[in-house]
Design a protein around this motif. Sequence first.
Motif, PDB file in Angstrom:
ATOM      1  N   GLY A  87       0.771  -0.959   0.055  1.00 60.17           N
ATOM      2  CA  GLY A  87       0.526   0.251   0.197  1.00 60.17           C
ATOM      3  C   GLY A  87       0.902   1.134  -0.342  1.00 60.17           C
ATOM      4  N   ALA A  88       1.983   0.955  -0.622  1.00 61.05           N
ATOM      5  CA  ALA A  88       3.178   2.740  -0.572  1.00 61.05           C
ATOM      6  C   ALA A  88       2.405   3.425  -1.303  1.00 61.05           C
ATOM      7  CB  ALA A  88       4.559   2.179  -0.975  1.00 61.05           C
ATOM      8  N   SER A  89       2.882   4.461  -1.371  1.00 58.65           N
ATOM      9  CA  SER A  89       2.295   5.681  -1.732  1.00 58.65           C
ATOM     10  C   SER A  89       3.129   6.621  -1.990  1.00 58.65           C
ATOM     11  CB  SER A  89       1.013   6.662  -0.723  1.00 58.65           C
ATOM     12  OG  SER A  89       0.916   7.717  -0.985  1.00 58.65           O
TER      13      SER A  89
ATOM     14  N   LEU B  18      13.958  -3.565  -0.819  1.00 61.59           N
ATOM     15  CA  LEU B  18      12.533  -2.909  -0.553  1.00 61.59           C
ATOM     16  C   LEU B  18      11.553  -3.149  -1.721  1.00 61.59           C
ATOM     17  CD1 LEU B  18      14.203  -0.176   1.559  1.00 61.59           C
ATOM     18  CD2 LEU B  18      13.037  -2.651   2.803  1.00 61.59           C
ATOM     19  N   ALA B  19      10.610  -3.854  -2.126  1.00 58.31           N
ATOM     20  CA  ALA B  19       9.449  -3.186  -3.192  1.00 58.31           C
ATOM     21  C   ALA B  19       8.259  -2.208  -2.559  1.00 58.31           C
ATOM     22  CB  ALA B  19       8.993  -4.308  -3.392  1.00 58.31           C
ATOM     23  N   PHE B  20       8.525  -1.295  -3.138  1.00 57.53           N
ATOM     24  CA  PHE B  20       6.860  -0.280  -3.062  1.00 57.53           C
ATOM     25  C   PHE B  20       6.206  -1.289  -3.947  1.00 57.53           C
ATOM     26  CE2 PHE B  20      11.037   1.320  -1.997  1.00 57.53           C
ATOM     27  CZ  PHE B  20      10.947   2.248  -0.644  1.00 57.53           C
ATOM     28  N   VAL B  21       5.247  -1.164  -3.237  1.00 57.71           N
ATOM     29  CA  VAL B  21       4.002  -2.000  -4.137  1.00 57.71           C
ATOM     30  C   VAL B  21       2.495  -1.376  -3.942  1.00 57.71           C
ATOM     31  CG1 VAL B  21       2.822  -4.091  -4.439  1.00 57.71           C
ATOM     32  CG2 VAL B  21       5.269  -4.482  -4.411  1.00 57.71           C
ATOM     33  N   GLY B  22       1.232  -1.064  -4.896  1.00 54.83           N
ATOM     34  CA  GLY B  22       0.416  -0.619  -4.184  1.00 54.83           C
ATOM     35  C   GLY B  22       0.255   0.353  -5.803  1.00 54.83           C
ATOM     36  N   PRO B  23      -1.364   0.350  -5.604  1.00 57.60           N
ATOM     37  CA  PRO B  23      -1.597   1.394  -7.032  1.00 57.60           C
ATOM     38  C   PRO B  23      -1.224   3.086  -5.917  1.00 57.60           C
ATOM     39  CG  PRO B  23      -3.837   1.244  -5.257  1.00 57.60           C
ATOM     40  CD  PRO B  23      -2.300   0.045  -4.372  1.00 57.60           C
TER      41      PRO B  23
ATOM     42  N   ALA C 258      15.708  -1.045  -3.968  1.00 61.66           N
ATOM     43  CA  ALA C 258      14.516  -1.056  -3.803  1.00 61.66           C
ATOM     44  C   ALA C 258      14.378  -0.752  -5.326  1.00 61.66           C
ATOM     45  CB  ALA C 258      14.691   0.606  -2.973  1.00 61.66           C
ATOM     46  N   SER C 259      12.336  -1.306  -5.621  1.00 58.64           N
ATOM     47  CA  SER C 259      12.371  -0.912  -6.776  1.00 58.64           C
ATOM     48  C   SER C 259      10.250  -0.922  -6.101  1.00 58.64           C
ATOM     49  CB  SER C 259      12.035  -1.738  -7.515  1.00 58.64           C
ATOM     50  OG  SER C 259      11.591  -3.853  -6.735  1.00 58.64           O
ATOM     51  N   VAL C 260       9.657   0.091  -7.528  1.00 57.65           N
ATOM     52  CA  VAL C 260       9.030   0.660  -6.928  1.00 57.65           C
ATOM     53  C   VAL C 260       7.352  -0.602  -8.372  1.00 57.65           C
ATOM     54  CG1 VAL C 260       6.915   2.343  -7.401  1.00 57.65           C
ATOM     55  CG2 VAL C 260       9.666   3.015  -6.607  1.00 57.65           C
TER      56      VAL C 260
ATOM     57  N   GLY D  27     -11.058  -4.163  -0.473  1.00 63.97           N
ATOM     58  CA  GLY D  27     -10.559  -4.117  -0.897  1.00 63.97           C
ATOM     59  C   GLY D  27      -8.983  -4.683  -0.605  1.00 63.97           C
ATOM     60  N   TRP D  28      -8.724  -4.352   1.111  1.00 60.52           N
ATOM     61  CA  TRP D  28      -7.001  -4.933   1.116  1.00 60.52           C
ATOM     62  C   TRP D  28      -7.288  -6.358   1.716  1.00 60.52           C
ATOM     63  CZ3 TRP D  28      -2.501  -3.704   2.116  1.00 60.52           C
ATOM     64  CH2 TRP D  28      -1.781  -2.367   2.864  1.00 60.52           C
TER      65      TRP D  28
END
Length: 883
Positions: free
Chosen positions: A670-672, A702-707, A725-727, A764-765
């Motif tokens: 849920g990263a923003s 670190l994987a920043f994952v979210g819509p 890290a990746s997004v 949603g989660w």
Amino acid sequence: QTSGSPQRRSGSGSADVADASPRRLVLGASAGRTDPDLAPRAMGRKQKAMEVRHPSSDVGDKLFFLRTKYSLLGKAEWWWLMDDSLAEIGARLESEHVVVIDGFLTGAHTRSLRDEIRDAHEHGHLAPGVLAGGKAGDSTQYTMRDVRGDHVGWFDGSERLEGVEWDTLPIAMKRADTLVNQLGAQLRSELATVSSRSKAMCTVYPGDDARYVRHVDNPDGNGRLLTALLYLNPEWEEGNGGELRVFRCLSGSGEAAAAGFVDCDGKSLESADRFDTRVKSDDLGATDEIVAVDARDVAEGVRDVATLRGGGENGETKPVRLTDVAPLGGRLVLFKSDARVPHEVLAARAPRYAVTLWYFDKSEVTAARAAPLSEAEREEQEEKIAREIKFMRLKHGVTSEPEVRIRDSQEGEWRDTGTTRPTPDVPGQCSAAWEDGDVIAITVPLPAGTCAADCGVEVDTSSSTLIIEAPGLEGDVARVKLPEGADEDSIAVKLSKKPTRALVVRVRCEPLAVPPTPTPHTVESPPPEPAPDLPPRTSVPATSAAKDCVGVGGTLSWSSSTDFSTLPSVPPREPGTAPRGIDLRDASDWEDFIQPRWALAGKEDEKPVLTPHALDGLSFPVTLAWSLQQPGVSEALAEKTRKKTRTDAMFANLGDETAGTTPVVVVIAGASSFTEQHLLDRTRYWEEVTVAAPQPAGGIHLAFVGPDVAAASAAVRRLSPTITASVHRETVRDYTARVPNDVPLMIVGFNTGMGGGGSALARGWAPDLVETLRRTDAPAVFTAANDYADLRGELAVFKALGARFIVNPRTNPFRAFTHTIGEGEGEPGVWSCANAFVYAVRGFAEGKGPSAGLTDEQLCTLAAKAAERAAGAAWDALGMRRS
């Protein structure tokens, strides 16, 4: 400026003006005076003095020197959050009940917020300020522009208004929350009981001598504990008016007056009325009888106008100190909201802009709103308002017509009481006003020496016109069209000699019908689920390590201009040496990170200093580092790491590039782009995950994952030799599906809000949560911004899913620096702080979830319903409506 119950006051200014040095603003008689010849008479008059010490005289303007000190150190914007500044502010507020803090907002922020409020005013979003009756103005309100002449609007910065962009208001509110939170953390501070605050009252005094007569913000136990008044007038200069005049009573009486301030009472305050009246009557010598201490400048734009003698005929009155505070741009004034600090706004001759916040005492505001007013209490309040209106007309020469409205509950709609009706047109020197709702009073000023025999009144019944004959009128006659329903046989004529000679003609009219009380709409709610076990309630105390940091709570408003500190660099680890790090397992607060972190950098002799938003940003990576060291989490990852014998090709270039083993993959769920990714793009804070904690053998990815992330591609970034890290703009379950089962995996969700937003957000989660729990070897760590809604709801969701807790819910030692106090008058315990609580889960508990025969769809439904019930319970507890 502030909203409360009017008190008595005669006159509108002071009598003493002192010469000013070229660099000092001086306030004096001209601040609120209507007589332009008053100052020359008052200047040079020698007044007798008595021994009444100024409580602040022994420290001088210490806050000025603290502000200068930190400005020279490059910390002008946040000087008021330094340890010694907070100590002085808190001490002065406790001892003097008022403290003036200059430079609270920068010049740019001051002008920006002033412009936002001006836009709101120009687009019709502000309304005339009201005078409240009942507890906190719940039940009855009225307006009288001659008593209170400002225009106000209540906002929190989230409103979408035509012509207004709220960019700076949320920043100012959060800074005030930060300061109040820090002051409340001090030993024996009254502010420790603060649980909530109002929305921001944005105010414009339009000039034209608009004022607000003396009043108290909390006259009847409405819950207000502290008033925070922020001025937004960067171009203010002496003569513009609009100063805040504070009245404070000193303990003791007569020559025995002591230095401490106490509650004010009506009899003591009458000395202030006599002071103004005697000066304005030219009886200058008489002021010697009541002036105890001459005027003096306390600070720039802050002036003790006078300290007036107490005693009275029987020694029953206290000395009263009058202090004027100029509404300088960027200045914050804090004062106690009760009878210790009666205050008024002197006549404003130029537009004056300000924002006011009220901070509520939890127990008092809860009691004030515990039950609606009874019919007898409502009638008492309406009678009180009628007396106030009558008194205002007599005391202040008020001619404007009051508009009164009432409501039956805090959620009810306001409705007119029937007292709002048009007044007849009268000649310019005359005035007309309604009394008691159905009596029109027409006042005709008369020349000195006029007697009743010189005047006459009659009615032309054919046109329902009142004909008044009196000296001073044009042609000695005035014709006034009577209102509809006027009883021409009820005319009463009186010659009034106070406050000035006038002829008053009263005519009774038929009362207007009061609209019927609307039937309130009720909403049926499902029965609440028993609340899950929660950790003990905390007040989110402040840390002592870095007081110059300002937090922004659960909703961050970082931008490209946000100032994040650069932490001192740590020398690279020599090849073959053991990994370094900080033992955070038993950390209790930020001190346990900051001091060792500076020592790692070889800066143990240097006092750590961080910029305003540093702790808010560091809260994310340091919470992750802390989580990696918690036994339940570290054991789960160690199990997977021990089984690993080779580097998976998919992860060959991730984490520690020299280790030859697969890194621990941490999914930031849920990263923003506004928070977690913002820190990735604009700071080096995420590197602290491996700096603060001994890094795993293969490093960390670190994987920043979210819509809500902003990602053009999933390219890997190397942050340091041991962390990458990746997004990824996709769901957590889609990303983790590509992570092989033998790769160490950890899920982290910061402030997801999935438990406090009701069923829609939880639904949603839910698929991601179910998939996360199916990875029985992957620990999942979550933080929550508050306990009354988010944490409670999240625990209910995981309880419904049957999750196994490996770190029980607890307060996070590395939460964001401050909390945002909840808005809305009197909502008890409403606050939010990023990463305030933390817990961890791993897989399903025995006999729960799939082993109980539940499908994924059934689990998702259970999660959504649990969140809905928890959110409803939170809304009910806060007295909020369910949508």
